[in-house]
Design an enzyme around this catalytic site. Structure first.
Site, PDB file in Angstrom:
ATOM      1  N   GLY A 219       0.825  -1.201   0.000  1.00 55.32           N
ATOM      2  CA  GLY A 219       0.000   0.000   0.000  1.00 55.32           C
ATOM      3  C   GLY A 219       0.857   1.248   0.000  1.00 55.32           C
ATOM      4  N   CYS A 246       5.636  -5.428   1.562  1.00 58.31           N
ATOM      5  CA  CYS A 246       5.793  -3.995   1.312  1.00 58.31           C
ATOM      6  C   CYS A 246       5.269  -3.169   2.489  1.00 58.31           C
ATOM      7  CB  CYS A 246       5.141  -3.618  -0.016  1.00 58.31           C
ATOM      8  SG  CYS A 246       5.706  -2.020  -0.664  1.00 58.31           S
ATOM      9  N   ASN A 288       8.495  -1.230  -4.894  1.00 54.77           N
ATOM     10  CA  ASN A 288       7.829   0.064  -5.026  1.00 54.77           C
ATOM     11  C   ASN A 288       7.575   0.605  -3.626  1.00 54.77           C
ATOM     12  OD1 ASN A 288       6.303   2.299  -5.571  1.00 54.77           O
ATOM     13  ND2 ASN A 288       4.534   1.196  -6.379  1.00 54.77           N
ATOM     14  N   GLY A 290       8.716   3.997  -0.711  1.00 54.11           N
ATOM     15  CA  GLY A 290       9.444   5.212  -0.361  1.00 54.11           C
ATOM     16  C   GLY A 290       9.840   5.263   1.096  1.00 54.11           C
ATOM     17  N   HIS A 330       8.181  -7.319  -3.687  1.00 55.08           N
ATOM     18  CA  HIS A 330       6.918  -7.937  -4.106  1.00 55.08           C
ATOM     19  C   HIS A 330       7.172  -9.335  -4.668  1.00 55.08           C
ATOM     20  CE1 HIS A 330       4.244  -4.364  -3.809  1.00 55.08           C
ATOM     21  NE2 HIS A 330       5.399  -3.726  -3.937  1.00 55.08           N
ATOM     22  N   ASP A 332       5.013 -11.365  -5.540  1.00 54.65           N
ATOM     23  CA  ASP A 332       4.041 -11.579  -6.609  1.00 54.65           C
ATOM     24  C   ASP A 332       4.583 -11.121  -7.950  1.00 54.65           C
ATOM     25  OD1 ASP A 332       2.666  -8.497  -6.748  1.00 54.65           O
ATOM     26  OD2 ASP A 332       3.526  -9.106  -4.857  1.00 54.65           O
TER      27      ASP A 332
END
EC number: 6.3.5.5
Length: 358
Positions: A219, A246, A288, A290, A330, A332
């Site tokens: 998220g 994540c 992904n 930050g 990730h 996935d």
């Protein structure tokens, strides 16, 4: 039509408009993937962000029905060097330009993405806006610098109601902090019965579903903004096996006393090499994020399992006493390599071991 990209530090880039004819603002970030633009644009972890694709040609295989990570993308804009006006792929249903118009997302092309990426790498992610030619740069920059980035991203992207994806295998509760559909696909391929629940779901509500395991999804945003999720994790760990991905990784670590911090420019792409510290195995991963888990004052109850090779970022942790682990990347892998998809099998095996011991 000409379009301008303005950065908070006063940098101005001029390019050609494509996508939706709207103006926008958000946090500007960059992704290093050569492909996978559809998965990235529809990944809810990019909520509120303007995505810079560093690869020079984007859109050359169009948009198709299979590669969505969410139906309603919430990124704020797309920045590229060149977009493919006439893509060619047997699966394509529309061009990138048509897709962005459909979803109300503006884009800008003809930008020196290498120079832009260097600015972000040096100074960090920052606020940015896309405006059309003819508008006042001075006024837009002044408004941008006064603006405040919202911190309620997960509230915008998490499901409001629980729903099920039926299966005959393990009963998995999937807490949605901005869920990618590829996580659902990985669990479904293992025949799991999945119940997706909102991020506000309490520990007792999860326990009432009698799950075999709980998966904390990816998220957007700052894990500091989710104290209720931290409490939920603290109350269920030890009772049910947990797997975090994540954002789920950051929340799991924080719930056990770890600190998190905002990275200068983050990890976004699917060429990040990660080392498994116990075996020495190196995998290429899709990432992904930050924010990251800090090594500073690392809690005694956890140990680090994975680290990023280049900057030594903590990429995975495991609990010493409970059946629970998490990874920053990730597994996935959408988009990206499938080196670490075995972690879903490890999650299922951990559930089996826990049930046998119980």
């Amino acid at each position: 039509m000409k379009r301008l990209l303005l950065l908070e530090d006063g940098s101005v880039f001029e390019g050609e408009a494509f996508g939706a004819d709207v103006e926008t603002s958000g946090e500007i970030v960059f992704s290093t993937g050569m492909t996978g633009y559809q998965e990235s644009i529809t990944d809810q972890s990019y909520n509120g962000q303007i995505i810079t694709f560093t690869y020079p040609l984007i859109g050359n295989y169009g948009i198709n029905r299979d590669d969505y990570e969410s139906i309603r993308p919430t990124c704020k804009g797309v920045v590229i060097y060149e977009w493919a006006e006439y893509p060619s792929n047997w699966r394509q249903q529309m061009t990138l330009d048509e897709f962005l118009k459909l979803k109300g997302i503006p884009g800008i092309s003809g930008i020196d993405t290498r120079a832009l990426t260097k600015i972000i790498r040096k100074h960090g992610t920052m606020k940015a806006c896309l405006i059309n030619e003819g508008n006042s740069i001075h006024e837009a920059l002044e408004n941008l610098q006064k603006s405040v980035l919202l911190n309620d991203q997960i509230e915008q992207v998490s499901t409001k109601l629980a729903y099920a994806s039926p299966g005959v295998g393990k009963n998995i509760v999937l807490v949605d902090f901005g869920l990618k559909h590829s996580i659902l696909r990985e669990l479904s391929q293992r025949q799991c019965h999945i119940t997706v629940v909102p991020h506000t779901t309490t520990a007792q509500e999860i326990l009432n579903l009698n799950p075999d395991g709980v998966l904390l999804s990816n998220g957007p945003g700052n894990p500091e903004q989710l104290p209720n999720a931290l409490q939920m994790i603290q109350e269920i760990q030890g009772k049910i096996p947990i797997f975090g991905i994540c954002m789920g990784h950051q929340l799991f670590a924080k719930a056990n006393g770890a600190k998190t911090y905002k990275m200068t420019f983050g990890h976004r792409g699917f060429n990040h090499a990660v080392r498994h510290l116990q075996t020495g195995q190196v995998d290429f991963t899709s990432q992904n994020h930050g924010y990251a888990v800090s090594r500073e004052d690392f809690p005694e109850a956890l140990f680090i399992t994975h680290e990023e090779i280049n900057d030594k970022t903590v990429e995975g942790v495991r609990h010493k006493y409970y059946p629970a682990f998490s990874v920053q990347f990730h597994p996935d892998a959408a988009p990206g390599p499938h080196d670490t998809s075995y972690l879903f099998d490890e999650f299922i095996n951990m559930i089996d071991d826990f049930q046998q011991k119980s």
